[in-house]
Scaffold this active site. Structure first.
Site, mmCIF file in Angstrom:
data_model
loop_
_atom_site.group_PDB
_atom_site.id
_atom_site.type_symbol
_atom_site.label_atom_id
_atom_site.label_comp_id
_atom_site.label_asym_id
_atom_site.label_seq_id
_atom_site.Cartn_x
_atom_site.Cartn_y
_atom_site.Cartn_z
ATOM 1 N N ARG A 280 2.930 18.856 1.219
ATOM 2 C CA ARG A 280 3.561 19.953 0.549
ATOM 3 C C ARG A 280 2.850 20.761 -0.730
ATOM 4 O O ARG A 280 2.705 21.850 -1.153
ATOM 5 C CB ARG A 280 5.024 19.841 0.144
ATOM 6 C CG ARG A 280 5.695 20.989 -0.373
ATOM 7 C CD ARG A 280 5.692 22.446 0.229
ATOM 8 N NE ARG A 280 6.680 22.241 1.272
ATOM 9 C CZ ARG A 280 7.966 22.472 1.170
ATOM 10 N NH1 ARG A 280 8.438 22.771 0.116
ATOM 11 N NH2 ARG A 280 8.695 22.433 2.316
ATOM 12 N N ASN B 36 0.751 -1.114 -0.064
ATOM 13 C CA ASN B 36 -0.033 0.002 -0.167
ATOM 14 C C ASN B 36 0.840 1.274 -0.105
ATOM 15 O O ASN B 36 1.575 1.458 0.902
ATOM 16 C CB ASN B 36 -0.942 -0.100 1.301
ATOM 17 C CG ASN B 36 -1.562 1.301 1.277
ATOM 18 O OD1 ASN B 36 -1.266 2.168 0.975
ATOM 19 N ND2 ASN B 36 -3.032 0.842 1.760
ATOM 20 N N HIS C 205 0.897 6.339 1.341
ATOM 21 C CA HIS C 205 1.497 7.211 2.371
ATOM 22 C C HIS C 205 2.551 7.952 1.582
ATOM 23 O O HIS C 205 3.277 8.966 2.087
ATOM 24 C CB HIS C 205 2.296 6.549 3.612
ATOM 25 C CG HIS C 205 1.414 6.246 4.683
ATOM 26 N ND1 HIS C 205 0.501 6.830 5.058
ATOM 27 C CD2 HIS C 205 1.666 5.337 5.671
ATOM 28 C CE1 HIS C 205 -0.233 6.445 5.992
ATOM 29 N NE2 HIS C 205 0.569 5.379 6.545
ATOM 30 N N GLU D 233 -8.793 0.155 -3.170
ATOM 31 C CA GLU D 233 -9.413 0.344 -1.604
ATOM 32 C C GLU D 233 -10.275 1.280 -1.903
ATOM 33 O O GLU D 233 -10.183 2.420 -2.223
ATOM 34 C CB GLU D 233 -8.348 0.485 -0.566
ATOM 35 C CG GLU D 233 -8.287 -0.387 0.371
ATOM 36 C CD GLU D 233 -7.503 -0.216 1.526
ATOM 37 O OE1 GLU D 233 -7.580 1.167 2.232
ATOM 38 O OE2 GLU D 233 -6.499 -0.609 1.913
ATOM 39 N N ARG E 262 -9.683 8.327 -1.110
ATOM 40 C CA ARG E 262 -10.850 8.476 -0.204
ATOM 41 C C ARG E 262 -11.574 9.660 -0.777
ATOM 42 O O ARG E 262 -11.072 10.366 -1.488
ATOM 43 C CB ARG E 262 -9.860 9.000 0.975
ATOM 44 C CG ARG E 262 -9.097 7.864 1.872
ATOM 45 C CD ARG E 262 -8.685 8.521 2.961
ATOM 46 N NE ARG E 262 -8.414 7.298 4.042
ATOM 47 C CZ ARG E 262 -9.274 7.028 5.065
ATOM 48 N NH1 ARG E 262 -10.346 7.596 5.264
ATOM 49 N NH2 ARG E 262 -8.903 5.833 5.935
ATOM 50 N N ARG F 227 -7.371 12.965 0.561
ATOM 51 C CA ARG F 227 -6.317 13.222 1.277
ATOM 52 C C ARG F 227 -5.043 12.808 1.083
ATOM 53 O O ARG F 227 -3.852 13.556 1.365
ATOM 54 C CB ARG F 227 -6.760 13.113 3.042
ATOM 55 C CG ARG F 227 -6.612 11.719 3.223
ATOM 56 C CD ARG F 227 -6.678 11.414 4.744
ATOM 57 N NE ARG F 227 -7.749 11.407 5.147
ATOM 58 C CZ ARG F 227 -8.402 10.827 6.159
ATOM 59 N NH1 ARG F 227 -7.661 10.080 7.015
ATOM 60 N NH2 ARG F 227 -9.426 10.888 6.555
ATOM 61 N N HIS F 228 -4.811 11.737 0.440
ATOM 62 C CA HIS F 228 -3.655 11.374 -0.253
ATOM 63 C C HIS F 228 -3.562 10.785 -1.723
ATOM 64 O O HIS F 228 -3.195 11.903 -2.547
ATOM 65 C CB HIS F 228 -2.676 9.980 0.809
ATOM 66 C CG HIS F 228 -3.887 9.082 1.047
ATOM 67 N ND1 HIS F 228 -4.724 8.365 0.254
ATOM 68 C CD2 HIS F 228 -4.195 8.665 2.491
ATOM 69 C CE1 HIS F 228 -5.323 7.408 1.088
ATOM 70 N NE2 HIS F 228 -5.254 7.664 2.270
ATOM 71 N N HIS G 113 -5.734 3.652 -1.993
ATOM 72 C CA HIS G 113 -7.137 3.771 -1.604
ATOM 73 C C HIS G 113 -7.345 5.159 -1.984
ATOM 74 O O HIS G 113 -6.586 6.108 -1.648
ATOM 75 C CB HIS G 113 -6.993 3.853 0.053
ATOM 76 C CG HIS G 113 -8.357 3.962 0.707
ATOM 77 N ND1 HIS G 113 -8.342 3.770 2.011
ATOM 78 C CD2 HIS G 113 -9.351 4.469 0.143
ATOM 79 C CE1 HIS G 113 -9.721 4.105 2.373
ATOM 80 N NE2 HIS G 113 -10.297 4.625 1.226
ATOM 81 N N GLU H 12 -10.682 -9.394 3.551
ATOM 82 C CA GLU H 12 -9.309 -9.055 4.057
ATOM 83 C C GLU H 12 -9.868 -9.005 5.664
ATOM 84 O O GLU H 12 -10.442 -8.002 6.016
ATOM 85 C CB GLU H 12 -8.779 -7.758 3.581
ATOM 86 C CG GLU H 12 -7.490 -7.337 4.298
ATOM 87 C CD GLU H 12 -6.810 -6.075 3.485
ATOM 88 O OE1 GLU H 12 -7.138 -6.141 2.286
ATOM 89 O OE2 GLU H 12 -6.111 -5.236 4.224
ATOM 90 N N HIS I 11 -3.523 -4.477 7.891
ATOM 91 C CA HIS I 11 -3.441 -3.327 8.762
ATOM 92 C C HIS I 11 -2.750 -3.673 10.058
ATOM 93 O O HIS I 11 -2.833 -4.305 10.911
ATOM 94 C CB HIS I 11 -5.067 -3.036 9.352
ATOM 95 C CG HIS I 11 -5.341 -1.591 9.646
ATOM 96 N ND1 HIS I 11 -4.604 -1.003 10.477
ATOM 97 C CD2 HIS I 11 -5.933 -0.502 8.696
ATOM 98 C CE1 HIS I 11 -5.269 0.345 10.644
ATOM 99 N NE2 HIS I 11 -5.785 0.385 9.433
ATOM 100 N N GLY I 12 -1.569 -2.618 10.113
ATOM 101 C CA GLY I 12 -0.836 -2.756 11.323
ATOM 102 C C GLY I 12 0.579 -3.563 11.285
ATOM 103 O O GLY I 12 1.059 -3.809 12.217
ATOM 104 N N THR J 146 -8.320 3.620 8.304
ATOM 105 C CA THR J 146 -9.506 2.803 8.111
ATOM 106 C C THR J 146 -9.390 2.269 9.829
ATOM 107 O O THR J 146 -8.580 1.382 10.000
ATOM 108 C CB THR J 146 -9.385 1.702 7.166
ATOM 109 O OG1 THR J 146 -9.131 2.330 5.902
ATOM 110 C CG2 THR J 146 -10.604 1.062 7.050
HETATM 111 N N1 PXP Z 1 -5.646 -2.887 4.329
HETATM 112 C C1 PXP Z 1 -6.654 -1.835 4.210
HETATM 113 C C2 PXP Z 1 -8.056 -2.278 4.144
HETATM 114 C C3 PXP Z 1 -6.280 -0.652 4.842
HETATM 115 O O1 PXP Z 1 -7.298 0.355 4.938
HETATM 116 C C4 PXP Z 1 -5.071 -0.380 5.241
HETATM 117 C C5 PXP Z 1 -4.372 0.964 5.654
HETATM 118 O O2 PXP Z 1 -4.780 1.742 4.643
HETATM 119 C C6 PXP Z 1 -3.988 -1.586 5.115
HETATM 120 C C7 PXP Z 1 -4.388 -2.628 4.756
HETATM 121 C C8 PXP Z 1 -2.670 -1.202 5.310
HETATM 122 O O3 PXP Z 1 -2.311 -0.801 6.695
HETATM 123 P P1 PXP Z 1 -1.123 -0.499 7.118
HETATM 124 O O4 PXP Z 1 -0.881 0.687 6.391
HETATM 125 O O5 PXP Z 1 -1.356 -0.456 8.620
HETATM 126 O O6 PXP Z 1 0.024 -1.580 6.951
#
Ligand code: PXP
Length: 251
Positions: free
Chosen positions: A19, A8, A11, A78, A53, A57-58, A51, A159, A198-199, A109
């Protein structure tokens, strides 16, 4: 089947927007999500996740379209379950769409999609996307009623939200792993592909090796954070090296 890594890269766009929010496509706007996507490819990413949104925002629409057009990798889009995003998905034509809940105030999320409580709208979205040739995944908490509803919606994948696992203190981690494992078993039994995300980071990932049936992990934050030290290509390579240790499960 090897465990696949979806990277993903939202970021990268988060940093650019810090900026260049007013001119994200300007010639000097950096860092570039497209360049990052190629770096992730070079590190062995199996797919890319973006993703878009509703508040942009990104990732911007143009980022997703450019990555779709230029990257020789499967694209996982996403998206929130909205008419706007369903229309954009038809234009983008990603390989996969992962339906997520979206709340403007959240930093990332936060919870899984409530498929049980929003069955009709989820079913409609899954049907529309699949009719357009897009495989659909539902991002859900590891709760059995949500797994069962995901299967009834006709989604091909779930997921599993690993956020509670990632945030758990040592004494609660086993409990979260047990929830995830039960959800993975139920999803597999219902014919769903089991992804998770996630995480997940370089230190907690090995705890997930207790889960059977994992097909793909989607990871963003920890890889981009590590990229600041070693570069994105190496950060992806390092994660792939860990993922190669996912043990075969006796099933
Ligand atoms: N999967 C989903 C559905 C998410 O929303 C995110 C965060 O954008 C991720 C995976 C990735 O999570 P992380 O950035 O914490 O690795």
């Amino acid at each position: 089947m090897p465990l696949l890594l979806g990277v993903n890269i939202d970021h990268i766009a988060t940093l650019r927007q810090a900026r260049y929010a007013r001119s994200p496509q300007a010639h000097n706007a950096e860092p570039s999500p497209l360049v990052a996507a190629f770096d992730a490819l070079a590190g062995g990413a199996d797919s890319l996740t973006v993703h878009v949104r509703s508040d942009r925002r990104h990732m911007q629409d143009a980022d997703a379209l450019q990555i779709r057009a230029e990257l020789p990798l499967p694209l996982n889009f996403e998206m929130g379950v909205t008419a706007e995003m369903l229309a954009f998905a038809r234009q983008l034509k990603p390989d996969f769409a992962c339906l997520v809940p979206e709340n403007r105030a959240e930093i990332t999320t936060e919870g899984g999609l409530n498929v049980v409580g929003n069955f009709g709208s989820t079913l409609d979205a899954v049907t529309q996307l699949q009719d357009n040739g897009i495989r659909v995944s539902l991002f859900i908490d590891p709760d059995l009623p949500q797994v069962e509803a995901a299967a009834r919606c006709g989604a091909s994948m779930i997921e599993l939200h690993t956020g509670a696992f990632a945030n758990a203190s040592d004494d609660l981690r086993e409990f979260e792993i047990a929830r995830l494992a039960a959800a993975a078993r139920a999803a597999h039994a219902a014919g769903l592909q089991v992804n998770a995300g996630h995480g997940i980071n370089y230190s907690n990932i090995s705890h997930l090796w207790a889960l059977p049936y994992l097909a793909e992990l989607n990871i963003g934050h920890s890889i981009v954070a590590r990229a600041l030290r070693v570069g994105l290509t190496q950060a992806v390579r390092d994660m792939q090296q860990l993922m190669a240790t996912y043990p075969p499960h006796v099933q």
